[in-house]
Design a protein around this motif. Structure first.
Motif, PDB file in Angstrom:
ATOM      1  N   MET A 138       0.856  -1.180   0.000  1.00  0.00           N
ATOM      2  CA  MET A 138       0.000   0.000   0.000  1.00  0.00           C
ATOM      3  C   MET A 138       0.895   1.234   0.000  1.00  0.00           C
ATOM      4  SD  MET A 138      -2.965   1.345   2.624  1.00  0.00           S
ATOM      5  CE  MET A 138      -1.792   2.150   3.711  1.00  0.00           C
ATOM      6  N   PRO A 139       1.109   1.841  -1.151  1.00  0.00           N
ATOM      7  CA  PRO A 139       1.996   3.005  -1.218  1.00  0.00           C
ATOM      8  C   PRO A 139       1.531   4.112  -0.276  1.00  0.00           C
ATOM      9  CG  PRO A 139       1.418   2.221  -3.421  1.00  0.00           C
ATOM     10  CD  PRO A 139       0.543   1.490  -2.458  1.00  0.00           C
ATOM     11  N   LEU A 140       2.423   4.558   0.597  1.00  0.00           N
ATOM     12  CA  LEU A 140       2.065   5.621   1.531  1.00  0.00           C
ATOM     13  C   LEU A 140       1.966   6.971   0.844  1.00  0.00           C
ATOM     14  CD1 LEU A 140       4.256   4.631   4.617  1.00  0.00           C
ATOM     15  CD2 LEU A 140       1.883   4.042   4.118  1.00  0.00           C
ATOM     16  N   SER A 141       2.450   7.037  -0.388  1.00  0.00           N
ATOM     17  CA  SER A 141       2.373   8.297  -1.124  1.00  0.00           C
ATOM     18  C   SER A 141       1.043   8.474  -1.838  1.00  0.00           C
ATOM     19  CB  SER A 141       3.512   8.365  -2.153  1.00  0.00           C
ATOM     20  OG  SER A 141       3.431   7.268  -3.058  1.00  0.00           O
ATOM     21  N   ILE A 142       0.125   7.532  -1.641  1.00  0.00           N
ATOM     22  CA  ILE A 142      -1.163   7.612  -2.311  1.00  0.00           C
ATOM     23  C   ILE A 142      -1.894   8.886  -1.894  1.00  0.00           C
ATOM     24  CG2 ILE A 142      -2.321   6.287  -0.495  1.00  0.00           C
ATOM     25  CD1 ILE A 142      -4.121   5.097  -2.640  1.00  0.00           C
ATOM     26  N   LYS A 143      -2.477   9.540  -2.861  1.00  0.00           N
ATOM     27  CA  LYS A 143      -3.190  10.784  -2.600  1.00  0.00           C
ATOM     28  C   LYS A 143      -4.625  10.640  -3.088  1.00  0.00           C
ATOM     29  CE  LYS A 143       0.882  13.793  -2.823  1.00  0.00           C
ATOM     30  NZ  LYS A 143       1.505  14.969  -3.478  1.00  0.00           N
ATOM     31  N   ALA A 144      -5.534  10.676  -2.154  1.00  0.00           N
ATOM     32  CA  ALA A 144      -6.955  10.581  -2.458  1.00  0.00           C
ATOM     33  C   ALA A 144      -7.698  11.481  -1.488  1.00  0.00           C
ATOM     34  CB  ALA A 144      -7.442   9.138  -2.340  1.00  0.00           C
ATOM     35  N   PRO A 145      -8.843  12.003  -1.890  1.00  0.00           N
ATOM     36  CA  PRO A 145      -9.592  12.897  -0.998  1.00  0.00           C
ATOM     37  C   PRO A 145      -9.944  12.223   0.324  1.00  0.00           C
ATOM     38  CG  PRO A 145     -10.476  12.963  -3.233  1.00  0.00           C
ATOM     39  CD  PRO A 145      -9.484  11.842  -3.201  1.00  0.00           C
ATOM     40  N   SER A 146      -9.550  12.864   1.425  1.00  0.00           N
ATOM     41  CA  SER A 146      -9.907  12.411   2.779  1.00  0.00           C
ATOM     42  C   SER A 146      -9.417  11.001   3.079  1.00  0.00           C
ATOM     43  CB  SER A 146     -11.425  12.486   2.982  1.00  0.00           C
ATOM     44  OG  SER A 146     -11.899  13.801   2.844  1.00  0.00           O
ATOM     45  N   PHE A 147      -8.352  10.565   2.415  1.00  0.00           N
ATOM     46  CA  PHE A 147      -7.872   9.198   2.626  1.00  0.00           C
ATOM     47  C   PHE A 147      -7.381   8.995   4.061  1.00  0.00           C
ATOM     48  CE2 PHE A 147      -4.482   5.974   2.487  1.00  0.00           C
ATOM     49  CZ  PHE A 147      -5.202   4.908   1.981  1.00  0.00           C
ATOM     50  N   THR A 148      -6.629   9.966   4.589  1.00  0.00           N
ATOM     51  CA  THR A 148      -6.060   9.819   5.933  1.00  0.00           C
ATOM     52  C   THR A 148      -7.126   9.763   7.021  1.00  0.00           C
ATOM     53  OG1 THR A 148      -4.014  10.914   5.229  1.00  0.00           O
ATOM     54  CG2 THR A 148      -4.461  10.823   7.599  1.00  0.00           C
ATOM     55  N   PRO A 149      -8.087  10.693   7.085  1.00  0.00           N
ATOM     56  CA  PRO A 149      -9.102  10.574   8.145  1.00  0.00           C
ATOM     57  C   PRO A 149     -10.051   9.403   7.937  1.00  0.00           C
ATOM     58  CG  PRO A 149      -9.646  12.392   6.684  1.00  0.00           C
ATOM     59  CD  PRO A 149      -8.273  11.929   6.299  1.00  0.00           C
ATOM     60  N   LEU A 150     -10.169   8.952   6.694  1.00  0.00           N
ATOM     61  CA  LEU A 150     -11.090   7.847   6.428  1.00  0.00           C
ATOM     62  C   LEU A 150     -10.607   6.547   7.067  1.00  0.00           C
ATOM     63  CD1 LEU A 150     -13.725   7.407   4.859  1.00  0.00           C
ATOM     64  CD2 LEU A 150     -12.356   6.667   2.912  1.00  0.00           C
ATOM     65  N   ILE A 151      -9.290   6.361   7.161  1.00  0.00           N
ATOM     66  CA  ILE A 151      -8.741   5.125   7.725  1.00  0.00           C
ATOM     67  C   ILE A 151      -9.156   4.937   9.185  1.00  0.00           C
ATOM     68  CG2 ILE A 151      -6.602   3.949   8.361  1.00  0.00           C
ATOM     69  CD1 ILE A 151      -5.361   5.001   5.815  1.00  0.00           C
ATOM     70  N   PRO A 152      -8.929   5.924  10.083  1.00  0.00           N
ATOM     71  CA  PRO A 152      -9.364   5.706  11.474  1.00  0.00           C
ATOM     72  C   PRO A 152     -10.873   5.614  11.626  1.00  0.00           C
ATOM     73  CG  PRO A 152      -8.561   7.953  11.182  1.00  0.00           C
ATOM     74  CD  PRO A 152      -8.204   7.201   9.946  1.00  0.00           C
ATOM     75  N   VAL A 153     -11.628   6.308  10.783  1.00  0.00           N
ATOM     76  CA  VAL A 153     -13.088   6.224  10.875  1.00  0.00           C
ATOM     77  C   VAL A 153     -13.558   4.801  10.583  1.00  0.00           C
ATOM     78  CG1 VAL A 153     -15.254   6.972   9.818  1.00  0.00           C
ATOM     79  CG2 VAL A 153     -13.493   8.650  10.359  1.00  0.00           C
ATOM     80  N   VAL A 154     -13.048   4.227   9.505  1.00  0.00           N
ATOM     81  CA  VAL A 154     -13.433   2.858   9.152  1.00  0.00           C
ATOM     82  C   VAL A 154     -12.930   1.872  10.206  1.00  0.00           C
ATOM     83  CG1 VAL A 154     -13.158   1.036   7.428  1.00  0.00           C
ATOM     84  CG2 VAL A 154     -13.518   3.400   6.698  1.00  0.00           C
ATOM     85  N   LEU A 155     -11.698   2.081  10.692  1.00  0.00           N
ATOM     86  CA  LEU A 155     -11.143   1.191  11.709  1.00  0.00           C
ATOM     87  C   LEU A 155     -12.000   1.200  12.972  1.00  0.00           C
ATOM     88  CD1 LEU A 155      -8.908  -0.597  12.925  1.00  0.00           C
ATOM     89  CD2 LEU A 155      -7.691   1.508  13.549  1.00  0.00           C
ATOM     90  N   LEU A 156     -12.373   2.375  13.446  1.00  0.00           N
ATOM     91  CA  LEU A 156     -13.171   2.470  14.666  1.00  0.00           C
ATOM     92  C   LEU A 156     -14.549   1.844  14.478  1.00  0.00           C
ATOM     93  CD1 LEU A 156     -12.231   6.094  15.785  1.00  0.00           C
ATOM     94  CD2 LEU A 156     -11.483   3.955  16.823  1.00  0.00           C
ATOM     95  N   ASN A 157     -15.135   2.039  13.304  1.00  0.00           N
ATOM     96  CA  ASN A 157     -16.440   1.422  13.047  1.00  0.00           C
ATOM     97  C   ASN A 157     -16.348  -0.098  13.041  1.00  0.00           C
ATOM     98  OD1 ASN A 157     -18.388   3.530  12.806  1.00  0.00           O
ATOM     99  ND2 ASN A 157     -17.466   4.140  10.875  1.00  0.00           N
ATOM    100  N   PHE A 158     -15.268  -0.622  12.461  1.00  0.00           N
ATOM    101  CA  PHE A 158     -15.093  -2.073  12.456  1.00  0.00           C
ATOM    102  C   PHE A 158     -14.858  -2.598  13.873  1.00  0.00           C
ATOM    103  CE2 PHE A 158     -14.657  -2.176   7.841  1.00  0.00           C
ATOM    104  CZ  PHE A 158     -15.165  -3.438   7.557  1.00  0.00           C
TER     105      PHE A 158
END
Length: 323
Positions: A138-158
């Motif tokens: 998973m390239p850490l240089s990936i750039k997508a809208p709201s990618f960084t905050p989306l990760i903890p949101v999905v993690l917490l929901n799971f």
């Protein structure tokens, strides 16, 4: 799972097909969980658990022989084994920490050591992916809208969903003394409603920003956990004779009645509110930081995004035929 969702996204062009495909993928979890519960419950009711492993192995071999072999997208691609080990190792150790800490306490040396180890594995994964991996998983240089905050949101929901499912089963087993087969039958609403929710979630994708769709799901998870926690508190307060049966994370379901009764009488709401707090944090992070505009376009905006291989009929062979 993220890789599966990504493959679905790049395979289908934007539009109805792309929105509907993840719904089938999401519905498979509810269907698999429900049917798996019925199958396992039936086996445990009539035979030994060893037969479950034997039948599963036979089914895996049969599927390998019958299903067509997938044509690799990148024949020269490499698997990032080191990155896979670091990421999965960190997740596994982190999961063990959160499972065992409520039972033995966060101050236990084993918990502290495993927590430090999980953080170290995550840091090592980031360093490896950013500086050393030639083909990062998973390239850490990936750039997508709201990618960084989306990760903890999905993690917490799971995390909240997994906790809810675990305590629901534990409640039925420990308090109501249901058998595995009866639990599977009682799980019918989960199977039906889970499938319906997966397809209903696909409808607002072209009509509503994604953060609000995610907020709807987070709110439902929050409501379900509040209901679960409330049922436990009502049992303790309304039926004192059942105090020893209450289910709280710190009890770990391992202590005797005296241990659990003492804990239930002292700190019921605070510890049962941890999962509710996780849901609230996920909801706040989603509404505060996730910003994804709804996309109602149909087809590839740039023809170059289409994969030319999709126009070529690939040879189909089963696993057995390739041997």
């Amino acid at each position: 799972m993220p890789n599966a969702v990504a493959m679905i996204g790049i395979t289908n062009p934007p539009g109805f097909a792309r929105n509907l495909s993840p719904a089938f993928f999401g519905a498979s979890a509810s269907i698999g969980g429900y049917l798996g519960g019925l199958i396992v419950g039936g086996f445990l009711k009539s035979t030994s658990i060893v037969w479950i492993a034997m039948v599963s192995l036979a089914a895996a071999v049969l599927l390998w022989a019958l299903l067509p072999c997938e044509v690799p997208v990148d024949c020269n691609g490499k698997i990032d084994w080191t990155g896979s080990f670091l990421s999965l190792g960190g997740l596994i150790v982190f999961n063990v920490v959160w499972n065992q800490a409520p039972a033995v306490g966060w101050s236990h040396p084993m918990i502290i050591a495993m927590l430090v180890a999980s953080v170290g594995l995550f840091v090592g994964y980031g360093v490896w992916e950013h500086y050393f991996a030639s083909d990062p998983i998973m390239p850490l240089s990936i750039k997508a809208p709201s990618f960084t905050p989306l990760i903890p949101v999905v993690l917490l929901n799971f995390m909240a969903t997994g906790t809810l499912l675990w305590y629901t089963v534990a409640w039925l087993q420990e308090v109501r003394h249901w058998t595995p087969m009866r639990i599977a039958i009682g799980w019918t609403p989960f199977g039906v409603c889970g499938v319906a929710a997966a397809f209903l979630a696909a409808l607002p994708v072209p009509r509503m920003p994604a953060q609000y769709i995610l907020a709807i799901g987070a709110t439902r998870i929050l409501a379900a956990n509040c209901h679960d926690a409330g049922a436990t508190i009502l049992l303790v307060s309304g039926f004192p004779e059942h105090r020893h049966q209450c289910l709280f994370p710190r009890s770990g379901l391992h202590g005797g009645p005296d241990h659990r009764q003492q804990f239930c009488q002292s700190e019921p709401t605070r510890h049962r509110g941890v999962t509710v707090g996780i849901c609230v944090v996920a909801l706040v992070l989603d509404l505060a930081f996730v910003r994804l505009v709804h996309d109602n376009c149909e087809g590839w905006a740039d023809p170059a995004d289409a994969d030319p291989a999709d126009e070529v009929a690939a040879p189909v062979a089963t696993g057995a035929e390739l041997q």
